[in-house]
Design a protein around this motif. Structure first.
Motif, PDB file in Angstrom:
ATOM      1  N   ASP A 147      56.020  46.418  25.371  1.00  0.00           N
ATOM      2  CA  ASP A 147      55.376  46.323  23.968  1.00  0.00           C
ATOM      3  C   ASP A 147      56.158  44.886  23.306  1.00  0.00           C
ATOM      4  OD1 ASP A 147      54.775  46.416  21.328  1.00  0.00           O
ATOM      5  OD2 ASP A 147      55.162  48.630  21.106  1.00  0.00           O
ATOM      6  N   GLY A 148      55.061  43.964  22.951  1.00  0.00           N
ATOM      7  CA  GLY A 148      55.534  42.912  22.149  1.00  0.00           C
ATOM      8  C   GLY A 148      55.454  43.019  20.651  1.00  0.00           C
ATOM      9  N   GLY A 149      55.162  44.304  20.149  1.00  0.00           N
ATOM     10  CA  GLY A 149      54.818  44.272  18.673  1.00  0.00           C
ATOM     11  C   GLY A 149      53.401  44.140  18.397  1.00  0.00           C
ATOM     12  N   VAL A 150      52.837  43.163  18.360  1.00  0.00           N
ATOM     13  CA  VAL A 150      51.247  42.483  18.109  1.00  0.00           C
ATOM     14  C   VAL A 150      50.655  42.847  19.602  1.00  0.00           C
ATOM     15  CG1 VAL A 150      49.733  41.103  17.533  1.00  0.00           C
ATOM     16  CG2 VAL A 150      51.999  41.236  16.133  1.00  0.00           C
ATOM     17  N   ASP A 151      51.337  42.354  20.433  1.00  0.00           N
ATOM     18  CA  ASP A 151      50.499  42.534  21.919  1.00  0.00           C
ATOM     19  C   ASP A 151      51.333  43.304  23.088  1.00  0.00           C
ATOM     20  OD1 ASP A 151      52.730  40.786  22.463  1.00  0.00           O
ATOM     21  OD2 ASP A 151      51.383  39.065  22.315  1.00  0.00           O
ATOM     22  N   TYR A 152      50.583  43.349  24.173  1.00  0.00           N
ATOM     23  CA  TYR A 152      51.309  44.098  24.969  1.00  0.00           C
ATOM     24  C   TYR A 152      51.273  43.019  26.474  1.00  0.00           C
ATOM     25  CZ  TYR A 152      52.523  48.840  24.288  1.00  0.00           C
ATOM     26  OH  TYR A 152      52.928  50.046  23.923  1.00  0.00           O
ATOM     27  N   GLU A 153      52.330  42.852  27.217  1.00  0.00           N
ATOM     28  CA  GLU A 153      52.643  42.343  28.700  1.00  0.00           C
ATOM     29  C   GLU A 153      52.183  43.473  29.611  1.00  0.00           C
ATOM     30  OE1 GLU A 153      55.407  39.228  30.290  1.00  0.00           O
ATOM     31  OE2 GLU A 153      55.882  41.094  31.042  1.00  0.00           O
ATOM     32  N   VAL A 154      51.483  43.234  30.492  1.00  0.00           N
ATOM     33  CA  VAL A 154      50.854  43.952  31.209  1.00  0.00           C
ATOM     34  C   VAL A 154      50.874  43.572  32.702  1.00  0.00           C
ATOM     35  CG1 VAL A 154      49.013  45.731  32.148  1.00  0.00           C
ATOM     36  CG2 VAL A 154      49.241  45.067  29.743  1.00  0.00           C
ATOM     37  N   ARG A 155      51.877  44.077  33.499  1.00  0.00           N
ATOM     38  CA  ARG A 155      52.020  43.702  34.877  1.00  0.00           C
ATOM     39  C   ARG A 155      51.122  44.717  35.924  1.00  0.00           C
ATOM     40  NH1 ARG A 155      55.878  40.033  36.371  1.00  0.00           N
ATOM     41  NH2 ARG A 155      57.191  39.523  34.302  1.00  0.00           N
ATOM     42  N   LEU A 156      50.425  43.869  36.572  1.00  0.00           N
ATOM     43  CA  LEU A 156      49.448  44.661  37.718  1.00  0.00           C
ATOM     44  C   LEU A 156      49.797  44.175  39.150  1.00  0.00           C
ATOM     45  CD1 LEU A 156      46.788  46.147  37.863  1.00  0.00           C
ATOM     46  CD2 LEU A 156      45.605  43.758  37.855  1.00  0.00           C
ATOM     47  N   ARG A 157      50.248  45.167  39.983  1.00  0.00           N
ATOM     48  CA  ARG A 157      50.709  44.747  41.217  1.00  0.00           C
ATOM     49  C   ARG A 157      49.347  44.746  42.228  1.00  0.00           C
ATOM     50  NH1 ARG A 157      54.039  42.055  43.889  1.00  0.00           N
ATOM     51  NH2 ARG A 157      55.673  43.032  42.196  1.00  0.00           N
ATOM     52  N   LEU A 158      49.051  43.754  42.828  1.00  0.00           N
ATOM     53  CA  LEU A 158      47.995  43.734  43.751  1.00  0.00           C
ATOM     54  C   LEU A 158      48.205  44.177  45.374  1.00  0.00           C
ATOM     55  CD1 LEU A 158      46.168  40.007  42.759  1.00  0.00           C
ATOM     56  CD2 LEU A 158      45.864  42.474  41.816  1.00  0.00           C
ATOM     57  N   ASP A 159      49.340  43.683  45.521  1.00  0.00           N
ATOM     58  CA  ASP A 159      49.789  44.068  46.733  1.00  0.00           C
ATOM     59  C   ASP A 159      51.447  43.649  47.179  1.00  0.00           C
ATOM     60  OD1 ASP A 159      50.184  41.321  47.502  1.00  0.00           O
ATOM     61  OD2 ASP A 159      48.039  41.368  47.781  1.00  0.00           O
ATOM     62  N   ASP A 160      52.018  44.048  48.110  1.00  0.00           N
ATOM     63  CA  ASP A 160      53.345  43.822  48.225  1.00  0.00           C
ATOM     64  C   ASP A 160      53.597  42.193  47.879  1.00  0.00           C
ATOM     65  OD1 ASP A 160      53.935  46.279  48.918  1.00  0.00           O
ATOM     66  OD2 ASP A 160      53.847  45.754  51.268  1.00  0.00           O
ATOM     67  N   GLN A 161      52.883  41.282  47.881  1.00  0.00           N
ATOM     68  CA  GLN A 161      53.303  39.920  47.736  1.00  0.00           C
ATOM     69  C   GLN A 161      52.683  39.283  46.482  1.00  0.00           C
ATOM     70  OE1 GLN A 161      51.916  37.522  51.198  1.00  0.00           O
ATOM     71  NE2 GLN A 161      51.944  39.291  52.454  1.00  0.00           N
ATOM     72  N   ALA A 162      51.862  39.759  45.900  1.00  0.00           N
ATOM     73  CA  ALA A 162      51.214  39.450  44.529  1.00  0.00           C
ATOM     74  C   ALA A 162      51.118  40.353  43.360  1.00  0.00           C
ATOM     75  CB  ALA A 162      49.805  38.721  44.820  1.00  0.00           C
ATOM     76  N   GLU A 163      51.179  39.616  42.142  1.00  0.00           N
ATOM     77  CA  GLU A 163      50.940  40.400  41.045  1.00  0.00           C
ATOM     78  C   GLU A 163      50.341  39.567  39.957  1.00  0.00           C
ATOM     79  OE1 GLU A 163      54.499  42.155  39.414  1.00  0.00           O
ATOM     80  OE2 GLU A 163      55.024  39.982  38.411  1.00  0.00           O
ATOM     81  N   ILE A 164      49.658  40.226  39.000  1.00  0.00           N
ATOM     82  CA  ILE A 164      49.176  39.381  37.865  1.00  0.00           C
ATOM     83  C   ILE A 164      49.577  40.080  36.678  1.00  0.00           C
ATOM     84  CG2 ILE A 164      46.828  39.124  36.456  1.00  0.00           C
ATOM     85  CD1 ILE A 164      45.414  38.880  39.308  1.00  0.00           C
TER      86      ILE A 164
END
Length: 270
Positions: A147-164
């Protein structure tokens, strides 16, 4: 007058939205029969590019690839379904048979409601169907929320090697009902993706996905470049022809697709 018949053009839904359609299943079946995506595309029919786009999307959203490239043989190589892909096709067709039978029973029951009501319902279904123009679609589970107050940082795990990583407004995060472990789809326009071939270059972009150039469609001004990632997924960028030449972009070249976290749109299915 005979009652209108609902035709079972089925679309399988997951927690993150539509995953398979009749057209995509027919493409998979033709790939299995012909061993060539070019011949399969003609049989569906689809353009060669549209067929590869569909294959890339299915491979990106599935837990494991449905279609793989093969080398060797009389034709010098081709494409084929994986065992997982064959199981998916068989399951889809079995479900479609049951689906059509259910729709036929529904049509009989609605016969007394009148032709207008049934057709109005069919039009409503068409209006509620939505497709996205975003070239890159990735499916994964939420692994981080900040939670950044105004916005949110969301981490999305695609697989063991990559995330967005995506940055969205706090209101959007609440509206989507995001929580750790929830399956979501990340959408990224190809025009928002940039390329680099220099591993020593430091980038401020949060999202950096390394892969090899697997396809390149050239245009008079811009080229569409697709990178195959180690995990079996792909990411596509639209860059100028001059930039491709300057970077030495060609089939088999290692490159990094990078894009800002603010360029990522998240979607989920209720």
């Amino acid at each position: 007058m005979n009652n209108p018949r609902f035709h079972a053009r089925m679309s399988l839904e997951t927690e993150v939205g539509a995953a398979l359609s009749d057209t995509r299943i027919r493409l998979l079946e033709e790939i299995q029969r012909k061993g060539s995506i070019n011949q399969a595309a003609k049989a569906v029919p689809l353009s060669y590019k549209a067929a590869w786009d569909a294959v890339d999307t299915m491979n990106n959203l599935a837990p494991e690839p449905l279609v793989v490239r093969v080398t060797g043989g009389r034709q010098g190589g081709g494409t084929q379904l994986t065992e997982y892909g064959q199981r998916i096709v068989a399951m889809y067709r079995a479900l479609q048979i049951e689906y059509q039978a259910a729709l036929d029973r529904l049509s009989e029951r609605l016969g007394d409601a009148g032709d207008f009501d049934i057709r109005a319902f069919q039009r409503l279904l068409h209006r509620m169907s939505m497709k996205t123009s975003a070239r890159n679609q990735f499916c994964g589970a939420v692994t981080g929320l900040r939670d950044g107050g105004v916005d949110y940082e969301v981490r999305l795990r695609l697989d063991d090697q990559a995330e967005i990583v995506a940055v969205i407004t706090k209101a959007s995060a609440e509206n989507l009902g995001l929580e750790i472990g929830r399956e979501v789809v990340a959408l990224v326009k190809s025009s928002s993706v940039m390329l680099s071939t220099d591993r020593s270059m430091k980038l401020s972009a949060r999202n950096q996905l390394w892969g090899e150039v697997s396809a390149m469609h050239e245009g008079p001004v811009n080229n569409e470049v697709t990178l195959a990632l180690a995990c079996g997924r792909t990411v596509t960028a639209v860059v100028t022809r001059d930039s491709c030449k300057a970077l030495g972009i060609a089939l088999g070249v290692a490159a990094c697709a990078f894009f800002k976290s603010s360029s990522v749109i998240l979607a989920c299915h209720d």
